[in-house]
Design an enzyme around this catalytic site. Structure first.
Site, PDB file in Angstrom:
ATOM      1  N   TYR A 207      -2.438   5.112   4.974  1.00  0.00           N
ATOM      2  CA  TYR A 207      -1.955   5.486   6.299  1.00  0.00           C
ATOM      3  C   TYR A 207      -0.881   6.543   6.120  1.00  0.00           C
ATOM      4  CZ  TYR A 207      -0.551   5.186  11.154  1.00  0.00           C
ATOM      5  OH  TYR A 207      -0.298   5.494  12.479  1.00  0.00           O
TER       6      TYR A 207
ATOM      7  N   ASN B 187       5.009   3.269  11.895  1.00  0.00           N
ATOM      8  CA  ASN B 187       5.999   2.763  12.841  1.00  0.00           C
ATOM      9  C   ASN B 187       5.898   1.245  12.985  1.00  0.00           C
ATOM     10  OD1 ASN B 187       3.758   2.285  14.463  1.00  0.00           O
ATOM     11  ND2 ASN B 187       4.131   4.030  15.805  1.00  0.00           N
TER      12      ASN B 187
ATOM     13  N   GLN C 294      19.313  10.301   3.295  1.00  0.00           N
ATOM     14  CA  GLN C 294      18.651   9.100   3.807  1.00  0.00           C
ATOM     15  C   GLN C 294      19.033   8.840   5.251  1.00  0.00           C
ATOM     16  OE1 GLN C 294      16.152   7.600   1.954  1.00  0.00           O
ATOM     17  NE2 GLN C 294      16.685   9.518   0.943  1.00  0.00           N
TER      18      GLN C 294
ATOM     19  N   HIS D  61      16.798  10.126   8.111  1.00  0.00           N
ATOM     20  CA  HIS D  61      15.499   9.535   8.423  1.00  0.00           C
ATOM     21  C   HIS D  61      15.506   8.897   9.808  1.00  0.00           C
ATOM     22  CE1 HIS D  61      12.917  10.074   4.976  1.00  0.00           C
ATOM     23  NE2 HIS D  61      13.900   9.762   4.162  1.00  0.00           N
TER      24      HIS D  61
ATOM     25  N   GLU E  98      16.860   0.543  -2.291  1.00  0.00           N
ATOM     26  CA  GLU E  98      15.632   1.309  -2.463  1.00  0.00           C
ATOM     27  C   GLU E  98      15.872   2.457  -3.448  1.00  0.00           C
ATOM     28  OE1 GLU E  98      12.475   3.820   0.348  1.00  0.00           O
ATOM     29  OE2 GLU E  98      14.490   3.374   1.073  1.00  0.00           O
ATOM     30  N   HIS E  99      16.862   3.290  -3.152  1.00  0.00           N
ATOM     31  CA  HIS E  99      17.232   4.420  -4.021  1.00  0.00           C
ATOM     32  C   HIS E  99      18.639   4.181  -4.563  1.00  0.00           C
ATOM     33  CE1 HIS E  99      14.605   6.181  -0.788  1.00  0.00           C
ATOM     34  NE2 HIS E  99      13.954   6.610  -1.861  1.00  0.00           N
TER      35      HIS E  99
ATOM     36  N   ASP F 217      11.769  12.048  -4.042  1.00  0.00           N
ATOM     37  CA  ASP F 217      10.923  11.970  -2.848  1.00  0.00           C
ATOM     38  C   ASP F 217       9.729  12.900  -2.933  1.00  0.00           C
ATOM     39  OD1 ASP F 217      12.167  10.004  -1.421  1.00  0.00           O
ATOM     40  OD2 ASP F 217      13.252  11.342  -0.070  1.00  0.00           O
TER      41      ASP F 217
ATOM     42  N   GLU G 126      -5.088 -36.030 -14.326  1.00  0.00           N
ATOM     43  CA  GLU G 126      -5.098 -35.577 -12.937  1.00  0.00           C
ATOM     44  C   GLU G 126      -6.153 -36.297 -12.106  1.00  0.00           C
ATOM     45  OE1 GLU G 126      -5.536 -31.340 -12.945  1.00  0.00           O
ATOM     46  OE2 GLU G 126      -3.517 -30.984 -13.721  1.00  0.00           O
TER      47      GLU G 126
ATOM     48  N   HIS H 234     -14.138 -32.641 -14.608  1.00  0.00           N
ATOM     49  CA  HIS H 234     -13.511 -31.628 -15.455  1.00  0.00           C
ATOM     50  C   HIS H 234     -13.458 -32.122 -16.903  1.00  0.00           C
ATOM     51  CE1 HIS H 234     -12.159 -29.744 -11.739  1.00  0.00           C
ATOM     52  NE2 HIS H 234     -11.569 -28.757 -12.425  1.00  0.00           N
TER      53      HIS H 234
END
Length: 443
Positions: A137, A221, A266, A269, A334-335, A368, A422, A427
């Site tokens: 996207y 968004n 930043q 943004h 993040e950065h 970036d 178990e 098994h």
């Protein structure tokens, strides 16, 4: 007018309370958005192309006779590449080459199958295979990000994904030529001028025209984020990203203007983006504040930057660089820029960050666009347990097990003992039947 960014001091009694206020961000989505997204997803799942076409006409004001008419051909993508300026093309192709080179090295390091045999001849290993089809996207409209095309499509291509499908909204038919050119350079196979929750739904469920994918990556968004969250499980997703973040650790050796502009990078943004400076030098923090006040009026997005800095930004005075590193680990940004004359001294102390930028010349903006590592990074503290987007996000791993007859004699009794414990007799018996001395009994 001075920017009213918070000034905090780790020696103050109220630091912890103020620090928590700075970091607080609610990831809760609007109930109306959630309800609308649920309706769109359900509609696209049932009506397919007809619903996608209807929502594209309603939200993007893009008229088309069919969803097929919304698909961009490879010739159109190539034409976009040929139409941009020579400087833009050179920058795009250089950035793509660096991103591809980095992810090819990542593939060599972690993206290969492997196996070994133990002493009894049993083969154990891991088979790594690419996903068959992924959807990326790409935001459109007010924002157009060719860099997002490169960062999502190139690692998928390097991983060996069979088909890369891009969706990008083009409100009122306005196509960004750099985005389309980036799609061509990055090897996108199919591209549709569809966006929003309807595009996510089409990729997740498939329609007569838009193929169903195995994973969806890329930012969007609130509607896109909500849709990705809701379709997770039907398909894989990369992450639910929050507002962008930058944290600068500064020892006072970097020009204050550089740091101020990095904080702006930043903050521009959106109003919810977060920019924080940590430094043990009070005089330096004052110089950065002065630089912020002096440089902001010349910025085209100054209103957004001011709102971001005043709403969620902070200049924090620490006792030492060691304490600054400890606080950084709590934030898990993040950065993360280490704006220091000795970045290699502090990097080993930093455990949690989406990406670390070492030294004064390493501005976050280079990461970036063109440094090479991926710019799709974990936000909102999720770097404590998440990683940047990479080749490994477009692959899956399958375990390989081939047990020899001798190996079955070793592993069988172990498996049987645990299985009986178990209460899973089938098994246990499946393991025991391969034993040479099996007497046909069971517990």
């Amino acid at each position: 007018m001075s920017v009213a960014i918070r000034h905090l001091d780790t020696t103050q009694a109220d630091f912890e309370a103020e620090f928590h206020r700075v970091l607080h961000w609610s990831a809760e989505t609007d109930d109306a958005i959630e309800q609308r997204v649920a309706e769109i997803l359900a509609d696209v799942r049932v009506r397919g192309d007809a619903a996608v076409l209807e929502y594209t006409q309603r939200f993007d004001h893009l008229q088309a006779t069919s969803v097929a008419a919304l698909e961009l051909t490879r010739d159109e993508l190539r034409a976009a590449l040929e139409a941009i300026t020579p400087a833009q093309r050179a920058a795009l192709e250089s950035a793509a080459a660096r991103v591809r080179s980095y992810h090819e090295r990542q593939l060599e390091a972690c993206g290969r199958s492997w196996s070994y045999r133990d002493d009894d001849g049993t083969l154990l290993g891991q088979k790594v295979t690419p996903l068959d089809r992924v959807g990326i996207y790409v935001p459109g409209g007010k924002a157009a990000y060719p860099s997002s095309v490169l960062m999502n499509a190139i690692p998928a291509q390097v991983a060996g994904v069979g088909e890369i499908v891009m969706v990008v909204p083009t409100p009122r038919g306005e196509r960004n030529p750099l985005v389309l050119a980036a799609a061509y350079v990055a090897g996108v196979h199919r591209a549709f001028t569809v966006g929003g929750a309807q595009a996510v739904a089409a990729l997740a469920y498939g329609t007569a025209t838009i193929p169903r994918v195995d994973k969806i990556t890329g930012p969007g968004n609130a509607y896109v984020a909500s849709a990705k969250r809701r379709v997770f499980g039907q398909v894989g997703i990369d992450m639910i990203a929050g507002p962008s973040e930058i944290l600068v650790l500064a020892d006072g050796s970097t020009p204050p203007d550089w740091v101020a502009m990095d904080l702006f990078s930043q903050a521009e943004h959106d109003e919810l983006a977060q920019s924080i400076l940590l430094s043990p030098d009070a005089a330096y923090i004052a110089k950065v504040q002065e630089a912020i006040d002096r440089l902001l009026p010349a910025m085209p997005r100054r209103d957004v930057i001011r709102a971001s800095l005043e709403g969620r930004g902070a200049l924090i005075l620490t006792r030492s660089m060691d304490e600054a590193c400890a606080i950084s680990n709590r934030i898990a940004p993040e950065h993360l820029e280490i704006s220091s004359s000795e970045p290699s001294r502090w990097e080993p102390l930093l455990k949690h960050a989406g990406a670390i930028f070492l030294g004064a010349f390493t501005s976050e903006s280079l990461g970036d666009y063109c440094a090479g590592p991926n710019h799709v990074l974990p936000t909102s503290g999720t770097a404590r347990f998440s990683s940047p987007l990479g080749v490994y996000d477009f692959q899956k791993r399958t375990s390989l097990i081939e047990v020899s007859e001798a190996g079955a004699q070793v592993l069988g009794p172990i498996a049987a003992e645990l299985a009986y414990g178990e209460g899973l007799q089938a098994h246990a018996r499946a393991a025991e039947l391969r034993l040479k001395n099996d007497n046909g009994g069971s517990r």
